[in-house]
Design an enzyme around this catalytic site. Structure first.
Site, PDB file in Angstrom:
ATOM      1  N   ASN A  96      -7.712   4.250  16.369  1.00 53.61           N
ATOM      2  CA  ASN A  96      -6.610   3.281  16.303  1.00 53.61           C
ATOM      3  C   ASN A  96      -5.247   3.966  16.371  1.00 53.61           C
ATOM      4  O   ASN A  96      -4.426   3.868  15.469  1.00 53.61           O
ATOM      5  CB  ASN A  96      -6.721   2.429  15.038  1.00 53.61           C
ATOM      6  CG  ASN A  96      -6.791   3.263  13.762  1.00 53.61           C
ATOM      7  OD1 ASN A  96      -7.376   4.335  13.751  1.00 53.61           O
ATOM      8  ND2 ASN A  96      -6.215   2.767  12.690  1.00 53.61           N
ATOM      9  N   ASP A 306     -12.075   4.830   3.545  1.00 52.18           N
ATOM     10  CA  ASP A 306     -11.438   3.940   4.520  1.00 52.18           C
ATOM     11  C   ASP A 306      -9.924   4.153   4.495  1.00 52.18           C
ATOM     12  O   ASP A 306      -9.131   3.210   4.444  1.00 52.18           O
ATOM     13  CB  ASP A 306     -11.794   2.479   4.267  1.00 52.18           C
ATOM     14  CG  ASP A 306     -11.584   1.598   5.505  1.00 52.18           C
ATOM     15  OD1 ASP A 306     -11.574   2.142   6.628  1.00 52.18           O
ATOM     16  OD2 ASP A 306     -11.432   0.371   5.345  1.00 52.18           O
TER      17      ASP A 306
END
Length: 417
Positions: A96, A306
Site C-alpha cells: 500500500n 498490523d
C-alpha cells in the site's frame, strides 16, 4: 561482528537449551558456543542485560511503512529500526505505497532499500494491478523478484472469479494468496463495528456479517481450486468457526489476528479517539474471547501488529474522515505478554514463518543466530515515550504492558534500544 550474550534464558521449545540460562557466543553471525559460562577473549563484546531472555526471531506478517510515496508516515530504513528495537527479526511489508507494489521492479526497490539490514524485509506484492481489484498483477515475476505472498492491503477482492483464477495460477509456483475479509456491499459506509456502541455513538456500523460472508465465499473458492489462502486480521467469533471448519476439511487455509483485536473492544470508541479507528473494526468482548480461544486451540496461525503508521493530518480530524490504522510494533510484545503469557506470545510471534516460508533457526550451536532479546517481566503503562515510529497513532497509549524488548541479533548484527 562477534559478541557474547551473558546469562540469557532461552525460550525455544525446539532447542535443547529451552528454559536454561546460558551464555551464547556468536561469531560471524553463527552461534559458536552455548554453555553455562563462557569466558570470551578481550576482542569479543559482552552483552549484559537485565533478566535477558532470548527466543527464535519474531516475524510480523502484516506491516505497512510509507515509502515510497508516503515517507512522512515512515521510511523503510527507520521502520526497520523500529522493528528491530521492538524485537522483530523479519517482517512482511504490504504493497500500500505510492505507487502500489505490483511489479517486479517495485519489489526490487523494497529489497534494495532493506539490503544489509539486521531485519529481513519480505515484500508482499499486490494481487491486482494498482490494487484496484480488476486485473491480476504480475504474480510470477514478483515471486521471482522476492515477493513472499500476494494481496491487496485492506481491499477486498469483490470479483470471485478473479480470486478463483489467482488461487489456480499461484499453484504453479507455490504462491500464497491473501484475501482481505470484507464484503464491501454489506459493509457499506460503515466505519465501526455494528453493535450497541455504534448506535449509542451515532456512527455507521460494519456488521460482523461483512467479514464472515467474505470468508465463507473464499473458503468455497479454495475448496474448488486448491492452493494456499491466507485470511489476514480476522475479528469475529464466526470467522474463527469458519476457518476451523475449513482446516478440519484439510484445506490449506491460514489466518492471523491483530494484537489490537485480541486486546481491545469497541467500548474504546466512547472517546472518539481516531487511533481506535481500525479495519476490521474493533469488535465486542464476545469476539475477543473467541479470538483468544482460536489462538489457544491453533485455529489462528499467527498474531500480527498490523502496524500502519498514519500522519497526524489523517488522524487528528473528525472520526468519520480519519484514516484507518494504528501502529503496533513497539507495543506488540508487551500487550501480548500481558494477555497470553510469555511462551504463548513467543509461539505466536514465530509460528507464522512456516505459513510464509520464512526460514526458522533453532537456538543451538552451529545454527545461524536469529534471535529476539527481551525481558518478560516488569509492569509498565505504554505511553508516547515508548513510541519509536515516525507516526504516533497508537491505540495502546495508556494501556498496561508486561515486559520489554531489548532488540535483536540477526544477519550478523546486533541492534539494541
Amino acid at each position: 561482528m562477534n559478541f557474547l550474550l551473558k546469562a540469557a534464558t532461552v525460550i525455544d521449545p525446539q532447542s535443547p537449551f529451552h528454559n536454561k540460562t546460558v551464555d551464547i557466543l556468536i561469531e560471524n553471525g553463527i552461534i559458536a558456543e552455548i554453555n553455562a559460562t563462557i569466558k570470551a577473549s578481550s576482542t569479543i563484546e559482552e552483552v549484559k542485560l537485565d533478566n535477558l531472555h532470548v527466543s527464535q526471531g519474531w516475524f510480523d506478517s502484516s506491516v505497512s511503512f510509507g515509502e515510497p510515496g508516503y515517507e512522512e508516515r515512515e521510511t523503510i530504513v527507520h521502520g526497520l529500526s523500529v522493528a528491530a528495537k521492538s524485537g522483530f527479526t523479519s517482517i512482511a511489508v504490504h504493497p500500500n505505497t505510492l505507487p502500489i507494489t505490483d511489479t517486479s521492479a517495485s519489489i526490487g526497490f523494497l529489497n534494495g532499500k532493506a539490503h544489509n539490514n539486521a531485519v529481513t524485509l519480505y515484500p508482499i506484492g499486490a494481487l491486482t494491478v494498482k490494487s484496484e481489484g480488476i486485473d491480476m498483477a504480475e504474480l510470477y515475476d514478483m515471486k521471482q523478484a522476492g515477493a513472499i505472498a500476494f494481496g491487496d492491503y485492506k481491499r477486498a477482492i469483490a470479483n470471485p472469479n478473479l480470486l478463483k483464477i489467482a488461487l489456480l495460477y499461484a499453484q504453479n509456483f507455490d504462491g500464497l494468496v491473501l484475501s482481505f475479509p470484507q464484503e464491501d456491499q454489506i459493509a457499506g459506509k460503515g466505519i465501526v463495528n455494528e453493535e450497541e456502541q455504534s448506535t449509542l455513538l451515532g456512527l455507521k456500523g460494519i456488521p460482523a456479517l461483512a467479514e464472515e460472508l467474505q470468508i465463507a465465499r473464499d473458503i468455497f473458492l479454495l475448496e474448488y481450486t486448491g492452493g494456499k489462502l491466507h485470511i489476514p486480521t480476522i475479528s469475529t467469533e464466526k470467522s474463527v468457526e469458519l476457518i476451523k471448519e475449513a482446516k478440519n476439511k484439510g484445506l490449506q487455509i491460514s489466518c492471523s489476528v491483530s494484537t489490537h483485536h485480541l486486546s481491545l473492544t469497541d467500548t474504546e470508541l466512547t472517546t472518539f479517539d481516531t487511533n481506535f479507528k481500525v479495519l476490521p473494526p474493533l469488535r465486542t468482548q464476545k469476539d475477543v474471547d473467541a479470538l483468544r480461544q482460536g489462538v489457544a486451540d491453533g485455529t489462528i496461525d499467527m498474531i500480527t501488529s498490523d502496524h500502519r503508521p498514519m500522519d497526524v493530518e489523517n488522524k487528528k480530524i473528525e472520526f468519520d474522515n480519519a484514516k484507518y490504522g494504528t501502529i503496533g510494533l513497539e507495543s506488540s510484545f508487551g500487550i501480548l505478554n500481558a494477555t497470553l503469557g510469555t511462551e504463548k506470545t513467543i509461539e505466536m510471534l514465530t509460528k507464522g514463518k512456516s505459513v510464509f516460508n520464512v526460514p526458522s533457526n533453532t537456538i543451538n550451536k552451529g545454527n545461524t543466530a536469529v534471535l529476539s532479546l527481551f525481558n518478560p517481566e516488569g509492569d509498565e503503562v505504554f505511553d508516547e515515550n515508548h513510541i519509536l515510529s515516525t507516526s504516533k497513532n497508537s491505540a495502546f497509549i495508556g494501556k498496561a504492558t508486561l515486559g520489554t524488548t531489548y532488540g535483536i541479533v540477526a544477519n550478523g548484527k546486533i541492534v539494541l534500544k
